[in-house]
Design a protein around this motif. Structure first.
Motif, short mmCIF file in Angstrom:
data_model
loop_
_atom_site.label_atom_id
_atom_site.label_comp_id
_atom_site.label_asym_id
_atom_site.label_seq_id
_atom_site.Cartn_x
_atom_site.Cartn_y
_atom_site.Cartn_z
N UNK A 1 28.88 -10.28 7.32
CA UNK A 1 28.31 -10.97 8.49
C UNK A 1 29.26 -10.96 9.94
N UNK A 2 30.69 -10.88 9.55
CA UNK A 2 31.36 -10.62 10.76
C UNK A 2 31.45 -9.36 11.27
N UNK A 3 31.26 -8.24 10.66
CA UNK A 3 30.86 -6.87 11.13
C UNK A 3 29.60 -6.83 11.92
N UNK A 4 28.53 -7.43 11.29
CA UNK A 4 27.24 -7.49 12.14
C UNK A 4 27.40 -8.07 13.51
N UNK A 5 28.25 -9.18 13.43
CA UNK A 5 28.50 -9.82 14.71
C UNK A 5 29.24 -9.12 15.63
N UNK A 6 30.13 -8.55 15.05
CA UNK A 6 30.96 -7.73 15.99
C UNK A 6 30.15 -6.43 16.72
N UNK A 7 29.32 -5.95 15.82
CA UNK A 7 28.47 -4.98 16.22
C UNK A 7 27.46 -5.23 17.42
N UNK A 8 26.89 -6.44 17.12
CA UNK A 8 25.97 -7.13 18.46
C UNK A 8 26.90 -7.38 19.58
N UNK A 9 27.92 -8.08 19.37
CA UNK A 9 28.71 -8.52 20.65
C UNK A 9 29.15 -7.11 21.22
N UNK A 10 29.59 -5.88 20.67
CA UNK A 10 29.93 -4.49 21.20
C UNK A 10 28.67 -4.03 22.00
N UNK A 11 27.63 -4.19 21.49
CA UNK A 11 26.38 -3.49 21.99
C UNK A 11 26.01 -4.73 23.31
N UNK B 1 30.74 11.75 12.52
CA UNK B 1 29.86 10.34 12.22
C UNK B 1 30.42 9.48 13.17
N UNK B 2 29.28 8.76 13.78
CA UNK B 2 29.60 7.77 14.67
C UNK B 2 29.41 6.32 13.96
N UNK B 3 30.18 5.53 13.60
CA UNK B 3 30.03 4.31 12.73
C UNK B 3 29.68 3.10 13.70
N UNK B 4 28.30 2.77 13.68
CA UNK B 4 28.06 1.78 14.70
C UNK B 4 28.52 0.35 14.13
N UNK B 5 28.56 0.32 12.87
CA UNK B 5 28.86 -1.17 12.53
C UNK B 5 30.44 -1.31 12.18
N UNK B 6 31.23 -0.30 12.63
CA UNK B 6 32.74 -0.36 12.20
C UNK B 6 33.47 0.00 13.55
N UNK B 7 33.16 -0.72 14.70
CA UNK B 7 33.76 -0.71 15.90
C UNK B 7 33.66 0.90 16.34
N UNK B 8 32.57 1.35 16.09
CA UNK B 8 32.21 2.80 16.64
C UNK B 8 33.41 4.01 16.30
N UNK B 9 33.85 3.68 15.40
CA UNK B 9 34.87 4.73 14.93
C UNK B 9 34.23 6.25 14.54
N UNK B 10 34.93 7.08 15.25
CA UNK B 10 33.99 8.42 14.87
C UNK B 10 35.07 9.28 13.62
N UNK B 11 34.33 9.91 12.69
CA UNK B 11 34.99 10.73 11.66
C UNK B 11 34.68 12.08 11.80
N UNK B 12 35.27 13.06 11.35
CA UNK B 12 34.64 14.45 11.39
C UNK B 12 35.19 15.17 10.35
N UNK B 13 34.35 16.17 9.94
CA UNK B 13 34.60 17.14 8.76
C UNK B 13 34.30 18.34 9.07
N UNK B 14 35.18 19.38 8.85
CA UNK B 14 34.85 20.88 9.41
C UNK B 14 34.13 21.47 8.41
N UNK B 15 33.00 22.04 8.69
CA UNK B 15 32.11 22.75 7.63
C UNK B 15 31.91 24.33 7.91
#
Length: 287
Positions: free
Chosen positions: A5-15, A76-90
């Motif tokens: 719930x804290x993650x969801x609230x954080x996401x809504x506040x960020x938006x 990968x743009x993580x919308x529910x984790x403070x918008x952290x961006x991950x990446x993988x070389x393919x």
């Protein structure tokens, strides 16, 4: 209060913060039913995604997977984790245009029609890639940017941006069948003259840059960055509606995806050195 719930609230506040700190775009003259294209939530991205060219919403964890033109990375743009961006070389750097997903694999479209299949390791830290080559006799004759999976056709669809066999007022679509690793030409044809008429224009060179299926209506949504048009069609490419996009909001729209609940997400490339890449999030209107 649970951690989820804290993650969801954080996401809504960020938006909400994004909405308040973003400059208010000019209003569009038209919007599709259930959406207001003049009022997105805007998430600005970093320079690594300045040429973001395709996006896919991943329902399992509310992430947006993306590719960037000329970079062989899956982001990968993580919308529910403070918008952290991950990446993988393919792959090595090539002209990558769109991304889709089916049966635990990501499928990435190259502009020449080649399709790269990506699977994650069990640990999720590495990826394995397989490439399907576009038919040899068609190499160099076609250019694609729009790519999506159609569950009724049970195949991926590639919509031409510039294909040699297309006539002046037609845009064709190919199918890719992952089970047989084969391609089928001309699964449907789009009548550009009808789009031109509905857009109120005298002439139009229609060059699709993204496409996806609206999960709630089953309609095919097609984005054309060059013309700043959004076309809504049936699954056979028959045009129903056309909407002119506002350049103040849609600086260079190149990717499009829906959430399962019908929220629309469109990605903007950084059109020039003064603008930033972004995700535009349009909440579906509720009664």
């Amino acid at each position: 209060m649970s951690y989820r719930i804290l993650i969801i609230l954080s996401y809504l506040v960020s938006v909400l913060a994004l909405e308040s700190c973003s400059s208010t775009p000019k209003k569009s003259s038209f919007s599709p039913k259930d959406y207001d294209l003049s009022s997105p939530s805007i998430l600005y991205l970093n320079d690594a995604l300045s040429e973001i060219s395709g996006i896919y919403f991943y329902p399992k964890d509310s992430g947006v997977f993306a590719i960037s033109d000329n970079y062989g990375y899956l982001f990968k743009i993580n919308l529910d984790k403070d918008f952290i961006i991950q990446k993988w070389k393919f792959d090595k750097n090539q002209d990558f245009e769109d991304i889709s997903f089916k049966d635990s694999s990501f499928y990435i479209l190259q502009s020449n029609g080649n399709i790269h299949t990506i699977q994650f390791s069990e640990q999720g830290d590495t990826v394995k890639t397989q490439t399907s080559l576009f038919p040899d006799d068609e190499k160099g004759k076609n250019e694609f940017e729009a790519f999506y999976y159609d569950s009724i056709l049970k195949s991926f669809v590639l919509i031409c941006k510039n294909c040699k066999s297309d006539k002046k007022n037609t845009v064709s679509a190919w199918a890719y069948h992952p089970e047989s690793n084969s391609y089928t030409p001309s699964v449907f044809t789009i009548d550009v003259s009808l789009i031109t008429k509905k857009a109120g224009l005298k002439k139009l060179k229609f060059e699709p840059s993204a496409a996806t299926i609206n999960p709630l209506t089953g309609d095919l949504w097609i984005l054309s960055s060059v013309n700043l048009l959004l076309v809504i069609a049936d699954r056979s490419g028959n045009c129903k509606e056309v909407f002119k996009l506002n350049e103040a909001t849609f600086t260079q729209p190149e990717g499009m995806t829906f959430t399962p609940s019908g929220d629309l997400i469109i990605s903007n490339e950084a059109g020039n050195k003064y603008s930033s890449p972004s995700l535009l999030i349009f909440k579906r209107k509720t009664l």
